[in-house]
Design a protein around this motif. Structure first.
Motif, PDB file in Angstrom:
ATOM      1  N   LEU A 186      36.585  32.448  42.288  1.00 57.67           N
ATOM      2  CA  LEU A 186      36.086  32.893  40.992  1.00 57.67           C
ATOM      3  C   LEU A 186      34.583  33.120  41.069  1.00 57.67           C
ATOM      4  O   LEU A 186      33.863  32.390  41.758  1.00 57.67           O
ATOM      5  N   GLU A 190      35.095  36.314  35.280  1.00 56.51           N
ATOM      6  CA  GLU A 190      36.489  36.611  34.982  1.00 56.51           C
ATOM      7  C   GLU A 190      36.734  36.614  33.470  1.00 56.51           C
ATOM      8  O   GLU A 190      36.169  35.806  32.728  1.00 56.51           O
ATOM      9  N   THR A 191      37.589  37.502  33.033  1.00 59.24           N
ATOM     10  CA  THR A 191      37.982  37.542  31.630  1.00 59.24           C
ATOM     11  C   THR A 191      39.027  36.452  31.376  1.00 59.24           C
ATOM     12  O   THR A 191      39.624  35.906  32.317  1.00 59.24           O
ATOM     13  N   GLU A 194      42.283  37.530  32.928  1.00 48.16           N
ATOM     14  CA  GLU A 194      42.358  37.332  34.377  1.00 48.16           C
ATOM     15  C   GLU A 194      42.666  35.878  34.713  1.00 48.16           C
ATOM     16  O   GLU A 194      43.461  35.591  35.619  1.00 48.16           O
ATOM     17  N   LEU A 195      42.067  34.952  33.979  1.00 50.10           N
ATOM     18  CA  LEU A 195      42.350  33.537  34.230  1.00 50.10           C
ATOM     19  C   LEU A 195      43.771  33.176  33.801  1.00 50.10           C
ATOM     20  O   LEU A 195      44.422  32.325  34.431  1.00 50.10           O
ATOM     21  N   LYS A 310      38.415  38.952  41.927  1.00 46.59           N
ATOM     22  CA  LYS A 310      38.083  40.234  41.299  1.00 46.59           C
ATOM     23  C   LYS A 310      37.773  41.251  42.398  1.00 46.59           C
ATOM     24  O   LYS A 310      37.191  40.911  43.443  1.00 46.59           O
ATOM     25  N   SER A 313      34.311  41.436  43.749  1.00 42.31           N
ATOM     26  CA  SER A 313      33.777  40.360  44.580  1.00 42.31           C
ATOM     27  C   SER A 313      33.445  40.835  45.997  1.00 42.31           C
ATOM     28  O   SER A 313      32.680  40.187  46.711  1.00 42.31           O
ATOM     29  N   ARG A 319      44.756  41.205  43.279  1.00 41.44           N
ATOM     30  CA  ARG A 319      44.409  41.000  41.872  1.00 41.44           C
ATOM     31  C   ARG A 319      45.054  39.741  41.319  1.00 41.44           C
ATOM     32  O   ARG A 319      46.078  39.271  41.802  1.00 41.44           O
ATOM     33  N   PHE A 320      44.451  39.221  40.272  1.00 39.61           N
ATOM     34  CA  PHE A 320      45.011  38.063  39.585  1.00 39.61           C
ATOM     35  C   PHE A 320      46.420  38.388  39.078  1.00 39.61           C
ATOM     36  O   PHE A 320      46.677  39.469  38.555  1.00 39.61           O
TER      37      PHE A 320
END
Length: 344
Positions: A186, A190-191, A194-195, A310, A313, A319-320
């Motif tokens: 992380l 992150e939104t 996303e979490l 992300k 990064s 992706r999450f």
């Protein structure tokens, strides 16, 4: 094409599974009733294989089984004209985890000789039977109790088992897979969505898969409350008795040892450098410099199945929410199974 009927049969299997998932039991035909029965039996024999997780798994497979997907996957390989017997020792940690190996062997024009996991012994034979029927009975395969008379082997086990397998198959062409797990990195940007998707990467299949995240790297100032808030929609997981037993056991051990941990009554966060964590526990480490996170990934690369982060990064990551949605060209331990099968 060597596999034309097999490819069309696999596509039909995908359509069959998709139809099954969208129906209720009042409308099942005979084949669908058999599949539903085997799913119920599977959960009774292995309570980790809940109906929800089995259905999720089937849905993911059915989405991959299109003629276009399969032909695109195979187009990168020169398939063998000489059929070989390939022994498969399958894992059983999540539903149908060995299906990809079976598909790879069949579509590489070889003959799978399959030793099923005792934890996943019902669904795979039936899906293979259906695939064969949909392929005009062109698929040759053997399900056995003991591997014999094989030209190559693909085996999956724990690190301890792998050492035994490596010795046992030392004179054979082989792929021997060991324990791996997945990690999330992380950045703090992150939104909430996303979490929330990261929770899927952690809790899907109760965290039993090698593609499940068991370790999170977070910036120094990242609030753990954000993680707990994103996990809330999985709070019912504690109602599963086998998961709850693991949670209670690990919590008791930490309390007895006076270890520091954070708890939300269904999962624990523990600050620990280890990549692997016990079931119901997520390890985390804080980094002050992103280069430290990159260094950790490099130092542990042989034990990492997937990295979640992300796209911004700069990491080679997925992706999450996508760890349990691998494509046909995603290979366990990053070893190209099809490339191996094309040269045996």
């Amino acid at each position: 094409m060597l596999n034309e009927n097999k490819i069309l049969g696999l596509e039909k299997l995908g359509e069959f599974i998709n139809d099954f998932i969208q129906k209720n039991d009042d409308n099942y035909n005979e084949k669908e009733e058999r599949l539903a029965y085997l799913m119920t039996r599977s959960e009774l024999e292995n309570p980790w294989f809940t109906q929800e997780n089995q259905r999720y798994n089937l849905k993911q497979w059915s989405g991959l089984f299109t003629k276009n997907n399969i032909e695109k996957w195979l187009s990168g390989y020169k398939l063998s004209n000489t059929r070989k017997r390939v022994g498969l020792i399958l894992a059983g940690n999540i539903p149908l985890v060995g299906f990809h190996d079976i598909i790879s062997v069949v579509l590489s024009n070889h003959i799978p000789v399959i030793k099923l996991s005792s934890k996943d012994r019902l669904m795979l034979p039936y899906l293979l039977q259906l695939w064969n029927e949909f392929s005009n009975n062109e698929i040759e395969y053997h399900i056995v109790e003991k591997l014999e008379n094989f030209d190559a082997v693909i085996a999956t086990g724990s690190n301890n088992t792998a050492r035994y397998l490596e010795y046992y198959f030392k004179d054979s062409l082989s792929i021997i897979r060991k324990n791996r797990t997945s990690i999330a990195v992380l950045t703090g940007d992150e939104t909430d969505e996303e979490l929330r998707l990261l929770a899927d990467d952690i809790f899907r299949y109760f965290g039993l898969g090698c593609r499940n995240v068991t370790k999170i790297l977070i910036p120094e100032n990242f609030s753990l409350d954000r993680l707990f808030e994103s996990f809330v929609h999985y709070s019912d997981i504690i109602n599963h008795h086998k998961y709850a037993n693991n949670y209670d056991y690990n919590r008791a051990i930490y309390l007895l040892n006076q270890d520091m941990f954070w708890d939300n009554n269904f999962v624990m966060l523990k600050e620990d450098e280890k990549l692997f964590s016990p079931l119901s526990v997520i390890n985390f480490s804080r980094y002050s410099n992103f280069d430290d996170a990159v260094k950790y990934l490099e130092e542990n690369k042989d034990d990492i199945q997937a990295v979640v982060a992300k796209s911004e990064s700069g990491l080679d990551a997925i992706r999450f929410g996508e760890t349990q949605n691998p494509s046909l060209d995603t290979y366990a331990d990053n070893v190209d199974t099809m490339a191996f099968l094309s040269v045996i």
